[in-house]
Design an enzyme around this catalytic site. Structure first.
Site, PDB file in Angstrom:
ATOM      1  N   ARG A 169      10.758  -2.451  -0.943  1.00 42.31           N
ATOM      2  CA  ARG A 169       9.469  -2.575  -1.645  1.00 42.31           C
ATOM      3  C   ARG A 169       8.973  -1.176  -1.994  1.00 42.31           C
ATOM      4  NH1 ARG A 169       4.029  -2.522  -0.841  1.00 42.31           N
ATOM      5  NH2 ARG A 169       2.855  -4.157  -1.871  1.00 42.31           N
ATOM      6  N   LYS A 215       4.180   6.091   1.953  1.00 43.03           N
ATOM      7  CA  LYS A 215       3.247   5.901   3.077  1.00 43.03           C
ATOM      8  C   LYS A 215       2.944   7.208   3.807  1.00 43.03           C
ATOM      9  CE  LYS A 215       3.556   0.971   3.462  1.00 43.03           C
ATOM     10  NZ  LYS A 215       4.096  -0.229   4.080  1.00 43.03           N
TER      11      LYS A 215
HETATM   12  N1  HH2 Z   1       3.023  -2.515   2.426  1.00 43.10           N
HETATM   13  C1  HH2 Z   1       1.892  -2.599   1.711  1.00 43.10           C
HETATM   14  C2  HH2 Z   1       1.468  -3.826   1.186  1.00 43.10           C
HETATM   15  N2  HH2 Z   1       2.216  -4.947   1.345  1.00 43.10           N
HETATM   16  N3  HH2 Z   1       4.151  -5.989   2.189  1.00 43.10           N
HETATM   17  C3  HH2 Z   1       5.297  -5.934   2.881  1.00 43.10           C
HETATM   18  N4  HH2 Z   1       6.058  -7.037   3.026  1.00 43.10           N
HETATM   19  N5  HH2 Z   1       5.726  -4.756   3.455  1.00 43.10           N
HETATM   20  C4  HH2 Z   1       5.013  -3.603   3.341  1.00 43.10           C
HETATM   21  O1  HH2 Z   1       5.446  -2.575   3.906  1.00 43.10           O
HETATM   22  C5  HH2 Z   1       3.789  -3.627   2.614  1.00 43.10           C
HETATM   23  C6  HH2 Z   1       3.380  -4.879   2.034  1.00 43.10           C
HETATM   24  C7  HH2 Z   1       1.074  -1.358   1.472  1.00 43.10           C
HETATM   25  O2  HH2 Z   1       1.429  -0.765   0.229  1.00 43.10           O
HETATM   26  P1  HH2 Z   1       0.603  -0.929  -1.128  1.00 43.10           P
HETATM   27  O3  HH2 Z   1       0.630  -2.352  -1.582  1.00 43.10           O
HETATM   28  O4  HH2 Z   1       1.061   0.040  -2.149  1.00 43.10           O
HETATM   29  O5  HH2 Z   1      -0.866  -0.480  -0.742  1.00 43.10           O
HETATM   30  P2  HH2 Z   1      -2.212  -1.287  -0.569  1.00 43.10           P
HETATM   31  O6  HH2 Z   1      -2.021  -2.251   0.555  1.00 43.10           O
HETATM   32  O7  HH2 Z   1      -3.220  -0.211  -0.278  1.00 43.10           O
HETATM   33  O8  HH2 Z   1      -2.476  -2.023  -1.856  1.00 43.10           O
END
Ligand code: HH2
Length: 280
Positions: free
Chosen positions: A247, A212
């Site tokens: 995660r 992040k």
């Molecule tokens: N962060 C993201 C998405 N989902 N869910 C939980 N429970 N906790 C988190 O910190 C979290 C999440 C963001 O990461 P990513 O899925 O890689 O990115 P994007 O939302 O751009 O797909």
């Protein structure tokens, strides 16, 4: 015993995720990536069909379902990891559960869709309730708290009571402070520093720091996939403070760091393989 933890590998079936957008939009690429993360030791695979990055535009439910459900179905057929669906829409969650998901990771903590709580309750699946201030399109525009940790803790407590009131079993609930969701660098660091106050709510705590932008602010690493060192540091510290689900995008390396961290904070530990002859 070594401290128990689970690693949740991220599978973004999206064109626009902040760290790997477009890489796994193709179903074959997404399935191969999920299988690779399971082989690296993911206990949970978290499939998402809608980016929640700051500024992201919402995706229609049918498009989101079309992205994730066929991938989940194919992975479920040949993989023993627990499958999770990262969605705030009940129709998407329903299709994912039908395809084999047993965890609903809802970044709106059951506020995004009035049908979601009843679905989770009725299907008896696990549910992750995450804190977010505002919504992805606007959440990073000057977020403000009096005390970020106590506000996030009371939000999660209230959402847990809501879920239980809707029939979700308490032992199916996971809690997540939502690192980066309507938070400044200082807010993220304060949440990690005082994570024990979230752990004190009594449910397993999920932490998502992986790649992040606050890690980039601290290290100068502009590219998300160069933020592995910061990802490891924050996950290890979160484990020490009591988090139990991590995660991450880089499953194998983070898992290895967590194995060592868990052994270090435990009174007893067991080696993964027989001891090497050298100890240094
Ligand atoms: N962060 C993201 C998405 N989902 N869910 C939980 N429970 N906790 C988190 O910190 C979290 C999440 C963001 O990461 P990513 O899925 O890689 O990115 P994007 O939302 O751009 O797909």
């Amino acid at each position: 015993m070594p401290r128990d933890f689970r690693v949740m590998g991220v599978v973004n079936v999206t064109p626009d995720s902040f760290s790997d957008g477009g890489r796994y939009l193709d179903p074959d690429a997404a399935v191969a990536h999920a299988v690779a993360l399971a082989a690296e030791g993911a206990d949970i695979l978290d499939f998402g069909g809608e980016s929640t990055r700051p500024g992201a535009e919402p995706v229609p439910a049918e498009e989101e379902r079309r992205r994730v459900a066929p991938v989940l179905e194919r992975v479920a057929a040949g993989c023993s990891a627990q499958l999770s669906i990262d969605t705030s829409k009940a129709t998407v969650a329903e299709a994912a559960i039908a395809a084999g998901a047993t965890l609903v990771n809802d970044v709106t903590a059951l506020r995004g869709d009035p049908e979601m709580a009843a679905l989770v309750a009725e299907r008896g699946v696990e549910c992750c309730l995450m804190h977010m201030l505002g919504e992805p399109r606007t959440m990073q525009l000057d977020p403000h708290y009096e005390d970020v940790v106590s506000e996030v803790a009371s939000f999660l407590d209230e959402r847990m009571a809501f879920a239980v009131g809707a029939g979700v079993r308490e032992d199916r609930i996971l809690l997540d402070p939502g690192i980066g969701f309507g938070k400044t660098l200082e807010h993220n660091l304060e949440l990690l520093r005082r994570l024990d106050e979230i752990v004190a709510l009594g449910r397993p705590v999920v932490v998502g720091t992986s790649r992040k932008s606050f890690l980039g602010l601290l290290t100068g690493r502009a590219e998300p996939d160069q933020r592995l060192a910061g990802t490891i540091a924050t996950n290890v510290l979160a484990l020490e403070r009591g988090a139990s689900v991590f995660r991450v995008h880089d499953v194998g390396t983070v898992r290895e760091a967590l194995v060592v961290a868990a052994a270090t904070v435990s009174e007893r530990w067991t080696p993964t393989t027989s001891s090497p002859t050298r100890t240094s």
